[in-house]
Design a protein around this motif. Structure first.
Motif, PDB file in Angstrom:
ATOM      1  N   PHE A  23    -103.839-165.393   2.661  1.00  0.00           N
ATOM      2  CA  PHE A  23    -102.512-165.947   2.792  1.00  0.00           C
ATOM      3  C   PHE A  23    -101.447-164.949   2.357  1.00  0.00           C
ATOM      4  CE2 PHE A  23     -99.125-168.995   2.316  1.00  0.00           C
ATOM      5  CZ  PHE A  23     -99.296-169.646   3.526  1.00  0.00           C
ATOM      6  N   PHE A  24    -101.810-164.181   1.368  1.00  0.00           N
ATOM      7  CA  PHE A  24    -100.911-163.138   0.885  1.00  0.00           C
ATOM      8  C   PHE A  24    -100.609-162.139   2.010  1.00  0.00           C
ATOM      9  CE2 PHE A  24    -100.294-158.887  -0.871  1.00  0.00           C
ATOM     10  CZ  PHE A  24     -99.266-159.104  -1.761  1.00  0.00           C
ATOM     11  N   ALA A  27     -98.186-163.690   4.461  1.00  0.00           N
ATOM     12  CA  ALA A  27     -96.828-163.796   3.924  1.00  0.00           C
ATOM     13  C   ALA A  27     -96.157-162.420   3.879  1.00  0.00           C
ATOM     14  CB  ALA A  27     -96.869-164.419   2.534  1.00  0.00           C
ATOM     15  N   ALA A 348     -93.455-169.845   1.082  1.00  0.00           N
ATOM     16  CA  ALA A 348     -94.873-169.573   0.856  1.00  0.00           C
ATOM     17  C   ALA A 348     -95.429-170.409  -0.288  1.00  0.00           C
ATOM     18  CB  ALA A 348     -95.085-168.090   0.549  1.00  0.00           C
TER      19      ALA A 348
END
Ligand SMILES: Cc1ncc(COP(=O)(O)O)c(C=O)c1O
Lengths: 392, 161
Positions: A23-24, A27, A348
């Motif tokens: 997910f990082f 983002a 986020a």
């Protein structure tokens, strides 16, 4: 050409990157993201602590320390733990100063787990336990916690998973990501179950200072639990010292003498300057912790209220700095919710299933952010939820 | 300090309902407590912290800190002269000080001349004023607890475990 696939150990190859990492990366590709995703305090380390580090440098404190850490620091840790967990650990041979709680977790698991051993992991939880257990050849056995139990571990759920092979239980409370805590009356039946078993508890108490309305209760306070527990804590969360990489573990000396060998060969000693800073933290920074806890508490109430108001059920967490709202009412999975939210609103948050399958249907929101930031983000999430519910 | 006061001191623009949520009390109770704090003279007003260095058109650009030595009156001590000085609109703060002088004053003006004239024509001639020392503020880094430096960047990244 060299064949790396034959170089890298199979267990390492099989390790999955954490769901958070994925997910990082996503983002990272976006601009002007309003993040609610970090698991570290937004406060800078209190100034007196930074000052103590500067002084240590000025005085040339740049050498290795004893393997288990500066004696003065171990003494301070001993007093600190005695104060909050009502249990004594000798600074001589029952405490190791580690490179963050992370190293303490790694050392403990490696020191006890053998291939085939089962390790009970209470999920949802912090991401590192499972991969480290697997690296040691252990078998992670998940014990799920549920929203209807306020994400607490119950004796019933625990008993169901214990077998002859069970070697250890990882008990991560106050919990990341749910914010759940185990009160004295919640821990008593757990201690009851474990009292006569040959199972070691790894009590990850890294958020012990961050509880709201009541003090943290440690499993070691219960009868016969000290001898079967490795208590893990650290400076990252309580003192806003994530980058200093300093934590510690406390355990009976029979365990510590063994665990220390791994630390001694793998690390030698934890960062010296950080250790001097930590002495100051334990000695003189109680009021800084109180100030931070007050701040978190207000933001916590603000977030719980905010999420419930925009139609995402949010149970009231009593610890750490996360809220864990349920997003099932939107009809989206956690991953879908987080991706869409990121793409359409630039906000986020972390999908709950990154912390274990039973985190599906939830999102982790960190409130280690300024109030203005939280306000803006929750407003945007509110718009998003409304649009999803109206248009699908 | 009272937790409601602490919150208001940091941000007086929070609504009563927001304050209530954060403190775990009702909006009604917040309103009542604020009213009481105002009536008791504990809350004396609500200001905005302006970074004058960034705002080009905000009028007063120069701040000065003035040390005033005065001779106290037999009856009223320093209070009378302090009140007289407080009357001027240009004066922002008036404090009775320990140490080498008696009153510490901050004043605002559009330029150095403004302030020099004010000191020479208004303050110095006041009865009881023995001497003045004027210090001009060159740059403000922090004002009322608020860091005025450039936008603070969150170095923590977007997502972490
Ligand atoms: C539950 C839990 N344990 C341990 C850690 C590790 O912290 P550190 O290694 O910085 O002490 C974290 C960090 O996020 C955590 O959330």
């Amino acid at each position: 050409m060299i064949d790396y696939s034959r170089i890298i150990n199979k267990k390492t190859r099989d390790m999955k990157p954490s769901g958070i990492r994925k997910f990082f990366d996503l983002a990272q590709t976006m601009e002007n993201v309003i993040a609610l995703g970090v698991g570290e305090p937004n406060f800078q380390t209190p100034w007196p602590i930074r000052r103590a580090a500067i002084t240590a440098l000025e005085r040339g404190k740049t050498f290795y320390t004893a393997n288990s850490g500066l004696y003065n620091l171990r003494q301070s840790i001993s007093e600190y733990v005695k104060d909050y967990a009502k249990t004594e650990y000798s600074p001589d041979d029952e405490i190791i100063v580690t490179v963050g709680g992370s190293e303490a977790i790694d050392l403990s698991i490696r020191a006890i787990v053998e291939p085939g051993d089962e390790v009970l992991i209470v999920e949802p939880c912090f991401v590192c336990y499972k991969p480290i257990v697997e690296l040691s050849g252990g078998i992670p056995v998940v014990v799920e916690t549920k929203a209807e139990d306020d994400f607490k571990l119950t004796a019933k759920a625990l008993k169901e998973k214990i077998t002859e092979k069970t070697k250890a239980l990882i008990l991560p409370f106050p919990n990341n990501p749910t914010g759940a805590i185990m009160k004295k009356e919640d821990l008593a039946p757990i201690a009851e179950v474990l009292r006569d078993m040959n199972i070691i508890v790894l009590s990850d108490e890294i958020y012990s200072e961050l509880t709201y309305g009541r003090k943290h209760c440690s499993i070691v306070e219960f009868d016969s639990m000290r001898e079967r527990t490795i208590l893990i804590n650290g400076f990252s969360k309580a003192f806003a010292m994530t980058g200093w990489r300093l934590g510690f573990l406390c355990a009976p000396k029979e365990l510590v003498s063994q665990i220390l060998k791994i630390h001694q060969y793998g690390i030698m000693s934890s960062p010296t300057v950080s250790q001097y800073a930590a002495i100051e933290a334990l000695k003189n920074c109680r009021s800084d912790i109180d100030m931070m806890v007050d701040e978190y508490n207000m933001r916590r109430r603000f977030c719980v209220h905010g999420f419930n108001e925009i139609g995402l059920d949010c149970f009231e967490p009593e610890g750490a700095f996360y809220v864990f709202p349920c997003i099932k009412s939107t009809g989206l999975s956690s991953q879908e919710f987080c991706e869409k939210l990121l793409y359409t609103k630039n906000v986020a948050v972390v999908p709950g299933d990154a912390f274990g399958e039973c985190g599906e249907g939830f999102i982790r929101v960190s409130y280690a952010y300024s109030l203005e930031h939280l306000k803006k983000a929750i407003r945007k999430i509110g718009e998003f939820v409304r649009e999803i519910k109206e248009n699908g | 300090m009272d937790s409601l006061l602490k919150l208001l001191k940091k941000n007086a623009r929070l609504s009563n309902s927001e304050l209530g949520v954060m403190l775990g009390i009702s909006e009604q109770e917040v309103a009542e407590r604020i009213e009481k704090l105002e009536n008791d003279g504990i809350i004396k007003g609500y200001n905005t912290v302006i970074n004058e260095q960034a705002a080009a058109d905000c009028g007063d650009l120069v701040t000065a800190y003035i040390e005033l030595k005065v001779s106290p009156k037999a009856q009223s001590g320093f209070d009378e002269i302090a009140r007289t000085v407080s009357q001027y609109d240009e004066v922002e703060n008036v404090w009775l000080m320990s140490g080498g002088y008696d009153l510490g004053i901050t004043i605002k003006g559009t330029n150095l001349m403004d302030i020099s004239l004010f000191v020479a024509q208004r303050l110095a001639p006041l009865e009881g004023v023995l001497s003045t020392a004027t210090h001009f503020v060159l740059k403000k880094y922090k004002d009322n607890g608020i860091d005025l430096s450039d936008k603070i960047i969150d170095e923590r990244g977007l997502v972490s475990p």
